[in-house]
Design a protein around this motif. Structure first.
Motif, PDB file in Angstrom:
ATOM      1  N   LEU A   1      -6.353   8.023 -17.793  1.00  0.00           N
ATOM      2  CA  LEU A   1      -4.879   8.014 -17.737  1.00  0.00           C
ATOM      3  C   LEU A   1      -4.326   9.327 -18.286  1.00  0.00           C
ATOM      4  O   LEU A   1      -3.411   9.920 -17.702  1.00  0.00           O
ATOM      5  CB  LEU A   1      -4.297   6.829 -18.515  1.00  0.00           C
ATOM      6  CG  LEU A   1      -4.413   5.460 -17.852  1.00  0.00           C
ATOM      7  CD1 LEU A   1      -3.821   4.383 -18.759  1.00  0.00           C
ATOM      8  CD2 LEU A   1      -3.745   5.428 -16.471  1.00  0.00           C
ATOM      9  N   ALA A   2      -4.882   9.793 -19.408  1.00  0.00           N
ATOM     10  CA  ALA A   2      -4.399  11.064 -19.991  1.00  0.00           C
ATOM     11  C   ALA A   2      -4.736  12.240 -19.086  1.00  0.00           C
ATOM     12  O   ALA A   2      -3.878  13.075 -18.784  1.00  0.00           O
ATOM     13  CB  ALA A   2      -4.997  11.262 -21.383  1.00  0.00           C
ATOM     14  N   ALA A   3      -5.979  12.309 -18.622  1.00  0.00           N
ATOM     15  CA  ALA A   3      -6.424  13.457 -17.821  1.00  0.00           C
ATOM     16  C   ALA A   3      -5.671  13.554 -16.498  1.00  0.00           C
ATOM     17  O   ALA A   3      -5.415  14.654 -15.996  1.00  0.00           O
ATOM     18  CB  ALA A   3      -7.932  13.357 -17.566  1.00  0.00           C
ATOM     19  N   SER A   4      -5.295  12.401 -15.945  1.00  0.00           N
ATOM     20  CA  SER A   4      -4.679  12.392 -14.611  1.00  0.00           C
ATOM     21  C   SER A   4      -3.301  13.063 -14.602  1.00  0.00           C
ATOM     22  O   SER A   4      -2.768  13.354 -13.532  1.00  0.00           O
ATOM     23  CB  SER A   4      -4.558  10.952 -14.091  1.00  0.00           C
ATOM     24  OG  SER A   4      -3.630  10.213 -14.872  1.00  0.00           O
ATOM     25  N   ASN A   5      -2.734  13.322 -15.771  1.00  0.00           N
ATOM     26  CA  ASN A   5      -1.476  14.077 -15.832  1.00  0.00           C
ATOM     27  C   ASN A   5      -1.669  15.552 -15.511  1.00  0.00           C
ATOM     28  O   ASN A   5      -0.706  16.252 -15.215  1.00  0.00           O
ATOM     29  CB  ASN A   5      -0.857  13.972 -17.228  1.00  0.00           C
ATOM     30  CG  ASN A   5      -0.242  12.611 -17.476  1.00  0.00           C
ATOM     31  OD1 ASN A   5       0.840  12.328 -16.968  1.00  0.00           O
ATOM     32  ND2 ASN A   5      -0.940  11.774 -18.219  1.00  0.00           N
ATOM     33  N   PHE A   6      -2.915  16.026 -15.593  1.00  0.00           N
ATOM     34  CA  PHE A   6      -3.177  17.457 -15.457  1.00  0.00           C
ATOM     35  C   PHE A   6      -4.103  17.781 -14.292  1.00  0.00           C
ATOM     36  O   PHE A   6      -4.053  18.866 -13.733  1.00  0.00           O
ATOM     37  CB  PHE A   6      -3.784  17.998 -16.761  1.00  0.00           C
ATOM     38  CG  PHE A   6      -2.968  17.619 -17.964  1.00  0.00           C
ATOM     39  CD1 PHE A   6      -1.812  18.328 -18.270  1.00  0.00           C
ATOM     40  CD2 PHE A   6      -3.306  16.526 -18.755  1.00  0.00           C
ATOM     41  CE1 PHE A   6      -1.027  17.972 -19.359  1.00  0.00           C
ATOM     42  CE2 PHE A   6      -2.528  16.164 -19.836  1.00  0.00           C
ATOM     43  CZ  PHE A   6      -1.385  16.883 -20.135  1.00  0.00           C
ATOM     44  N   TYR A   7      -4.967  16.832 -13.933  1.00  0.00           N
ATOM     45  CA  TYR A   7      -6.024  17.091 -12.948  1.00  0.00           C
ATOM     46  C   TYR A   7      -6.135  15.872 -12.052  1.00  0.00           C
ATOM     47  O   TYR A   7      -6.050  14.732 -12.529  1.00  0.00           O
ATOM     48  CB  TYR A   7      -7.348  17.328 -13.696  1.00  0.00           C
ATOM     49  CG  TYR A   7      -8.501  17.756 -12.827  1.00  0.00           C
ATOM     50  CD1 TYR A   7      -8.496  19.011 -12.220  1.00  0.00           C
ATOM     51  CD2 TYR A   7      -9.594  16.921 -12.621  1.00  0.00           C
ATOM     52  CE1 TYR A   7      -9.568  19.418 -11.428  1.00  0.00           C
ATOM     53  CE2 TYR A   7     -10.669  17.326 -11.846  1.00  0.00           C
ATOM     54  CZ  TYR A   7     -10.651  18.563 -11.245  1.00  0.00           C
ATOM     55  OH  TYR A   7     -11.706  18.956 -10.480  1.00  0.00           O
TER      56      TYR A   7
ATOM     57  N   GLY B   1      -6.805  14.375 -22.577  1.00  0.00           N
ATOM     58  CA  GLY B   1      -5.908  15.528 -22.462  1.00  0.00           C
ATOM     59  C   GLY B   1      -6.684  16.836 -22.461  1.00  0.00           C
ATOM     60  O   GLY B   1      -6.403  17.748 -21.679  1.00  0.00           O
ATOM     61  N   ILE B   2      -7.690  16.914 -23.324  1.00  0.00           N
ATOM     62  CA  ILE B   2      -8.525  18.122 -23.403  1.00  0.00           C
ATOM     63  C   ILE B   2      -9.230  18.363 -22.073  1.00  0.00           C
ATOM     64  O   ILE B   2      -9.159  19.452 -21.496  1.00  0.00           O
ATOM     65  CB  ILE B   2      -9.571  17.994 -24.535  1.00  0.00           C
ATOM     66  CG1 ILE B   2      -8.876  17.965 -25.898  1.00  0.00           C
ATOM     67  CG2 ILE B   2     -10.599  19.126 -24.465  1.00  0.00           C
ATOM     68  CD1 ILE B   2      -9.793  17.609 -27.068  1.00  0.00           C
TER      69      ILE B   2
ATOM     70  N   ALA C   1     -10.286  21.015 -16.897  1.00  0.00           N
ATOM     71  CA  ALA C   1     -10.605  20.852 -15.470  1.00  0.00           C
ATOM     72  C   ALA C   1      -9.528  21.528 -14.607  1.00  0.00           C
ATOM     73  O   ALA C   1      -9.835  22.177 -13.603  1.00  0.00           O
ATOM     74  CB  ALA C   1     -10.715  19.366 -15.133  1.00  0.00           C
ATOM     75  N   ALA C   2      -8.270  21.403 -15.015  1.00  0.00           N
ATOM     76  CA  ALA C   2      -7.175  21.986 -14.229  1.00  0.00           C
ATOM     77  C   ALA C   2      -7.191  23.507 -14.276  1.00  0.00           C
ATOM     78  O   ALA C   2      -6.854  24.173 -13.290  1.00  0.00           O
ATOM     79  CB  ALA C   2      -5.835  21.454 -14.735  1.00  0.00           C
TER      80      ALA C   2
ATOM     81  N   ASP D   1       8.549  14.632 -20.178  1.00  0.00           N
ATOM     82  CA  ASP D   1       8.239  14.150 -21.531  1.00  0.00           C
ATOM     83  C   ASP D   1       7.123  14.988 -22.156  1.00  0.00           C
ATOM     84  O   ASP D   1       7.197  15.365 -23.331  1.00  0.00           O
ATOM     85  CB  ASP D   1       7.776  12.684 -21.491  1.00  0.00           C
ATOM     86  CG  ASP D   1       8.890  11.729 -21.063  1.00  0.00           C
ATOM     87  OD1 ASP D   1      10.050  11.960 -21.431  1.00  0.00           O
ATOM     88  OD2 ASP D   1       8.576  10.756 -20.349  1.00  0.00           O
ATOM     89  N   ILE D   2       6.094  15.254 -21.371  1.00  0.00           N
ATOM     90  CA  ILE D   2       4.944  16.015 -21.881  1.00  0.00           C
ATOM     91  C   ILE D   2       5.368  17.437 -22.245  1.00  0.00           C
ATOM     92  O   ILE D   2       5.011  17.942 -23.317  1.00  0.00           O
ATOM     93  CB  ILE D   2       3.785  16.021 -20.851  1.00  0.00           C
ATOM     94  CG1 ILE D   2       3.255  14.597 -20.660  1.00  0.00           C
ATOM     95  CG2 ILE D   2       2.682  16.970 -21.277  1.00  0.00           C
ATOM     96  CD1 ILE D   2       2.269  14.437 -19.507  1.00  0.00           C
TER      97      ILE D   2
END
Lengths: 302, 302
Positions: free
Chosen positions: B34-40, B242-243, B248-249, B288-289
């Motif tokens: 869920l966290a990673a999917s915000n970036f990649y 998040g890291i 990855a992105a 928000d982020i």
């Protein structure tokens, strides 16, 4: 126009997992003024010692232009002595001996030349003595910072709260902030403490650094991770001395400059723990301080 | 070319001093993806659930382009269930129930399409399962990050050390770093852990933030002081997500970019604790982020 520091000047015996020392100069006022004197030259000290206190240390104060007119020397009496042993984690410690000696009857009298102090650092002593110092000031200083601890909250909370009304900056650790405010969240603790008087709250977290709270602003200052913490004694006082030295030298008490002051305090504290007592503070140069400041900037860069 | 996450997908029952919830979706792989999917956007998940697991949550994964080909659904079986109660300080917690259910026989099989993963996040599961995932990879990924805990060090230290040889980044808390290395100083702990395999060590310190160690470099990342920590469950997994999402992105694993990645992880973790389970993560937007990232920059500025 000076930085006035009240606190103890004393002897400590310290045992750590690494080593021990039977007798080293210590006391909050010693660490505070030694740290501050790297940044600001008009330091006045109010404290008391016995006639056993080494003349070499007083000469060291003078070499750093620290005025000792307010350092009372009691003939035939002994200096305050504290002895403690640190646990393996170098955070917890047991007090082995507390001989108040001259401190038992300490009456902090400000010489006339100290009374117009522009900056005042009230080291961790009885809150009634801290109040007595404030009462002798000729006018309202630009900044009064106060350090205290759970011991005074336990036995004299009313006196602590009285003196808090008179100050600008409070520096305590996280557990003390929780005890004083009754709030677990440090954000809520800061809001509660601001209602007691101070405009800034600096929370000391040891190896986890420090938090500076202002109205609607927070600065998180890291501690430098060290391979060896040799002796944490005096680190909190050294931190306070670096902060007040920076503020007195710059004459700027904005939140922005308070960030730099807290960073300066952290830099000084990182030296303090590298040797027993104040020994490391006595040997560092301006170049050492500048290099360490660069290390802190690298630690925080993003 | 994807970010492969292995971990648990589960139900949690959580009680805090503020409130309680009987059944909320949880599990390390849930928070991480869920966290990673915000970036990649190419997230692949390897885990196992029972047929009691809500289809709505799987649809939520798909909406976020999280591939669930590797999420095994065991008909007639129950999902992993954990129940815990947090202490008043919101740090300590007691585990009340651990029903392994489908997890007891979990065999992490990588679908063919997952085997060329460029980035791999091994969530906190049995180190033998983490190794099994690595063994199925077609080539050497750009970065493998591993999360583990004291439980596995207590019962399977040899297996933990075997899998450490294969990874690039280890994320654990300060006490676990001390247990793994036998060193109290985190600087010395990092040096010892680098000899075990990883090139980077990320030490999670909860409300005190995180430390990123590389060879001769350290980054101290603050945690955002919050008025309310509602539920810390999943914060460490969200941090890791998040890291890995950031790395990855950006495709850049330099120490400089790892600083940004750790900051991104801290931003995501600061949201996670604001509501029960992953509820806050499910509602936050890019705006928000970005705003929270600005708050972190203000917190660190000097």
């Amino acid at each position: 126009m000076s930085l006035l520091t009240v606190g103890t000047v004393a002897f400590d015996a310290i045992e750590t997992p690494y080593d021990k020392v039977d007798r080293v100069v210590g006391g909050s006022a010693t660490y505070i003024t030694l740290a501050a004197s790297n940044f600001y030259k008009k330091n006045n000290i109010v404290s008391v010692v016995g006639d056993d206190f080494p003349k070499e240390m007083i000469e060291e104060f003078h070499k750093r232009e620290i005025d000792t007119a307010g350092l009372q020397v009691k003939e035939g009496e002994k200096s305050f002595f504290w002895s403690g042993k640190y646990h393996d984690n170098m955070i917890g410690r047991d007090t082995l001996v507390t001989d108040l000696n001259v401190l038992a009857s300490f009456d902090p009298i400000l010489p006339e030349s100290y009374r117009d102090a522009k900056y005042v650092m009230l080291g961790n002593v009885d809150p009634n003595l801290q109040m007595k110092v404030i009462d002798q000031l000729a006018g309202k200083p630009d900044m009064i910072m106060l350090d205290t601890m759970n011991f005074w909250m336990d036995i004299a909370m009313d006196s602590v709260k009285e003196v808090l009304k008179k100050i600008d900056v409070l520096t305590i650790n996280d557990e003390e902030a929780r005890q004083l405010s009754g709030e677990h969240s440090l954000v809520k603790a800061a809001a509660a403490i601001f209602k007691m008087g101070p405009a800034y709250l600096i929370i000391k977290k040891g190896e986890h650094g420090a938090l500076l709270f202002g109205e609607n602003q927070i600065f998180s200052c890291p501690a430098l991770p060290l391979a060896e913490v040799f002796d944490p004694t005096g680190a909190g006082d050294t931190f306070a001395g670096g902060i007040m030295g920076h503020i007195a030298a710059s004459g700027d008490k904005s939140f922005k400059n308070m960030r730099k002051a807290v960073l300066t305090g952290s830099v000084m504290a990182s030296f303090c723990v590298e040797k027993f007592g104040p020994n490391r503070l006595l040997e560092i140069s301006k170049t050492d301080i500048d290099q360490r400041m660069e290390e802190f900037h690298a630690l925080m860069a993003v």
